[in-house]
Scaffold this motif. Structure first.
Motif, mmCIF file in Angstrom:
data_model
loop_
_atom_site.group_PDB
_atom_site.id
_atom_site.type_symbol
_atom_site.label_atom_id
_atom_site.label_comp_id
_atom_site.label_asym_id
_atom_site.label_seq_id
_atom_site.Cartn_x
_atom_site.Cartn_y
_atom_site.Cartn_z
ATOM 1 N N ILE A 241 0.865 -1.173 0.000
ATOM 2 C CA ILE A 241 0.000 0.000 0.000
ATOM 3 C C ILE A 241 0.904 1.226 0.000
ATOM 4 O O ILE A 241 1.866 1.282 0.773
ATOM 5 C CB ILE A 241 -0.928 -0.011 1.232
ATOM 6 N N LYS B 232 -1.638 -4.839 -0.133
ATOM 7 C CA LYS B 232 -2.997 -4.756 -0.647
ATOM 8 C C LYS B 232 -3.650 -6.126 -0.591
ATOM 9 O O LYS B 232 -2.983 -7.147 -0.744
ATOM 10 C CB LYS B 232 -2.993 -4.286 -2.103
ATOM 11 N N ASN C 192 -9.284 -2.660 -5.348
ATOM 12 C CA ASN C 192 -7.948 -2.188 -4.974
ATOM 13 C C ASN C 192 -7.076 -1.837 -6.179
ATOM 14 O O ASN C 192 -6.042 -1.208 -6.019
ATOM 15 C CB ASN C 192 -7.214 -3.245 -4.139
#
Length: 167
Positions: free
Chosen positions: A46, A65, A72
């Motif tokens: 992330i 993620k 996402n």
């Protein structure tokens, strides 16, 4: 500036161990070509939650993620999981079952501040390395759904480690 370069150099072997070595072992054990299903298993960090070393260099923390969520792919605020572990050990999830990211180690390396999101609310939390327990700080606030990533809004520890600053 010199301290930053030293920290980056110390982090390099950890990043290799976390990101590259598992893929190499998988590639050697499995001689078939890389396919679309393999792509879904690639670990993606992330933004703002890339691996960070504890001050003593003994632990690493990072957020990945959730590859199962199609939302996402282009999200400014992807849903993910916070991981931590000692060097050489298998990492474990912090804040099991909820979205957590932006890890920042305390100056003494005993605590890890991060943001945890559950049911549309975000909470500043601290994970203690010795006990493995998470405690909430302050009040929760609405989840950020803006179009811009908030990687620069991670919590910051004071120099003494006795308080946390958060925008």
């Amino acid at each position: 500036m010199r301290e930053v370069k030293t920290t980056v150099l110390r982090a390099l072997p950890i990043l290799l161990a976390v990101c590259v070595l598992p893929a190499l072992g998988h590639a050697q054990a499995n001689s078939r070509p890389f396919n679309p299903q393999d792509m879904l298993n690639v670990v993606e960090f992330i933004p703002g939650s890339e691996p960070v070393l504890s001050p003593d260099g003994a632990r690493v923390a990072y957020a990945t993620k959730d590859p199962a969520l199609e939302s996402n792919i282009l999200s400014s605020h992807p849903i993910g999981f916070l991981w931590t572990g000692k060097l050489g050990d298998k990492p474990s999830r912090v804040a099991e079952g909820v979205n957590a990211n932006t890890p920042v180690w305390s100056p003494d390396g005993h605590d890890l501040a991060f943001l945890r999101t559950s049911k549309g609310r975000t909470q500043l939390c601290v994970w203690n390395a010795a006990s493995g327990k998470v405690r909430e700080l302050g009040e929760s606030f609405p989840q950020d759904d803006s179009l811009w990533p908030t990687r620069d809004l991670a919590p910051q520890w004071s120099t003494k480690g006795d308080s946390i600053i958060f925008a």
